[in-house]
Design a protein around this motif. Structure first.
Motif, short mmCIF file in Angstrom:
data_model
loop_
_atom_site.label_atom_id
_atom_site.label_comp_id
_atom_site.label_asym_id
_atom_site.label_seq_id
_atom_site.Cartn_x
_atom_site.Cartn_y
_atom_site.Cartn_z
N TRP A 11 7.80 31.21 55.71
CA TRP A 11 8.30 32.48 55.20
C TRP A 11 7.53 33.64 55.84
O TRP A 11 6.42 33.46 56.34
N PRO A 12 8.11 34.83 55.82
CA PRO A 12 7.46 35.98 56.47
C PRO A 12 6.09 36.30 55.88
O PRO A 12 5.82 36.05 54.70
N GLU A 26 -9.45 41.32 47.58
CA GLU A 26 -8.10 41.85 47.81
C GLU A 26 -7.00 40.85 47.47
O GLU A 26 -5.82 41.19 47.52
N VAL A 27 -7.40 39.63 47.15
CA VAL A 27 -6.41 38.60 46.79
C VAL A 27 -6.05 38.80 45.32
O VAL A 27 -6.66 38.24 44.42
N ASN A 28 -5.07 39.63 45.10
CA ASN A 28 -4.66 39.98 43.73
C ASN A 28 -3.30 39.36 43.46
O ASN A 28 -2.30 39.77 44.00
N GLY A 29 -3.27 38.34 42.64
CA GLY A 29 -2.02 37.66 42.35
C GLY A 29 -2.12 36.18 42.67
O GLY A 29 -3.21 35.64 42.87
N ASN A 30 -0.97 35.52 42.70
CA ASN A 30 -0.93 34.08 42.93
C ASN A 30 -1.50 33.74 44.31
O ASN A 30 -1.31 34.48 45.27
N ALA A 85 5.87 37.21 46.19
CA ALA A 85 4.79 37.05 47.17
C ALA A 85 3.63 36.25 46.58
O ALA A 85 3.41 36.23 45.38
N PHE A 86 2.89 35.59 47.47
CA PHE A 86 1.65 34.95 47.08
C PHE A 86 0.70 34.98 48.28
O PHE A 86 1.12 35.18 49.42
N TRP A 87 -0.58 34.83 48.00
CA TRP A 87 -1.60 34.85 49.05
C TRP A 87 -1.92 33.43 49.52
O TRP A 87 -1.89 32.48 48.73
N VAL A 88 -2.24 33.31 50.79
CA VAL A 88 -2.81 32.09 51.34
C VAL A 88 -4.17 32.44 51.92
O VAL A 88 -4.29 33.36 52.73
N ALA A 102 -7.25 35.67 54.95
CA ALA A 102 -6.25 35.77 53.89
C ALA A 102 -5.01 36.49 54.41
O ALA A 102 -5.11 37.48 55.15
N VAL A 103 -3.83 35.96 54.06
CA VAL A 103 -2.56 36.60 54.38
C VAL A 103 -1.69 36.59 53.13
O VAL A 103 -1.84 35.73 52.26
N LYS A 104 -0.77 37.53 53.08
CA LYS A 104 0.21 37.55 51.99
C LYS A 104 1.54 37.04 52.51
O LYS A 104 2.05 37.51 53.52
#
Length: 275
Positions: free
Chosen positions: A136-137, A191-195, A162-165, A153-155
């Motif tokens: 996914w993008p 900065e990893v805020n969320g799933n 959206a989720f972070w990896v 880290a990327v979103k």
């Protein structure tokens, strides 16, 4: 002492040998039975029980999730790129996290472009980068690299949100600079805020303070079962890990590397919000 890694990196390095300590304690128990030292025997039996219970908390099975992640320390001199690309394609992952991406093996990213077209890379030293590949993008403005090799880290933008990896490749434990580099990488995790999904070569065990710090800051836990992915002097260590809210992992072959790969089907968000 291995439970005190939050106080000093030396204790975190000792945590790696926790199972060895259990075996040593069991040997001592056997000798004490022969010597009839009842009080010392009772104390060591209690210590062994505590260690077994603590280690068992990170073992067991999980329930497979709806996102498949493949993580692999490639080894920077790996030339078996065609075979590795075929293994990744056969695993059919949604996300791939690679460590030790070098000029020798970076062609793997191009080989996987057709099935994982969205890619980002933090090179650091030319021989030792991290790359994240996605079905996914990726968000254009949300790729983060730590100052030294530790974290990337990327979103990821998925149809249901959206989720972070987070890709991980920590340095060696104390007396090396694992904790020093991890501390300088903490702004990336802030900065990893969320799933989130976290994967990579932690160069430490999932019950260490370093690994738990990453898990705490990303609201993730180590995906079971615990798997031997690297052998040091013949001792199997679960250095390559995937962390999320839930899921189940399995090994993939080495294919030119000194690490096994890991594939995990995970839940990056609450499993109640399933497809």
């Amino acid at each position: 002492m291995g439970f005190l890694g939050h106080l000093h990196p030396m204790f975190d390095a000792l945590a790696i040998g926790r199972w060895i300590a259990i075996y040593v304690l069991l040997l001592c128990l056997f000798l004490l039975v022969l010597l009839n030292r009842r009080y010392v025997l009772a104390a060591l039996a209690l210590a062994a029980l505590v260690l077994v219970v603590a280690n068992s908390r990170v073992a067991g099975d999980g329930e497979a999730g709806n996102i498949r992640v493949y993580t692999k320390n490639l080894w920077h001199r790996n030339v078996e790129i065609t075979a590795l690309a075929a293994d990744i394609a056969n695993a059919n992952p949604d996300i791939v996290v690679l460590q030790e991406v070098s000029e020798n093996n970076v062609a793997l990213m191009s080989d996987l472009q057709s099935i994982l077209p969205h890619q980002a890379r933090c090179p650091w030293q030319g021989w030792n980068g991290i790359a994240i590949l996605s079905r996914w993008p990726l968000s254009n403005d949300a790729t983060r690299c730590s100052p030294e090799r530790s974290l990337m880290a990327v979103k990821v933008i998925r149809h249901d949100g959206a989720f972070w990896v987070v890709g991980v490749h920590l340095q060696q434990p104390w007396p090396d600079v694992q904790w020093a580099h991890l501390e300088r990488a903490l702004p990336v995790l802030s900065e990893v805020n969320g799933n989130a999904i976290v994967a990579g070569d932690f160069n430490t065990v999932p019950w260490s303070a370093a690994a738990k710090t990453i898990g705490h800051l990303t609201n993730t836990k180590a995906i079971p079962p615990r798997l031997t992915t690297f052998r040091l002097w013949g001792v199997g260590l679960p250095l390559d890990q995937v962390w999320a809210l839930g899921g189940k992992a399995e090994l993939r072959p080495m294919i030119g590397s000194d690490h096994y790969g890991v594939v995990a089907d995970v839940w990056p968000s609450n499993p109640t919000a399933r497809d």
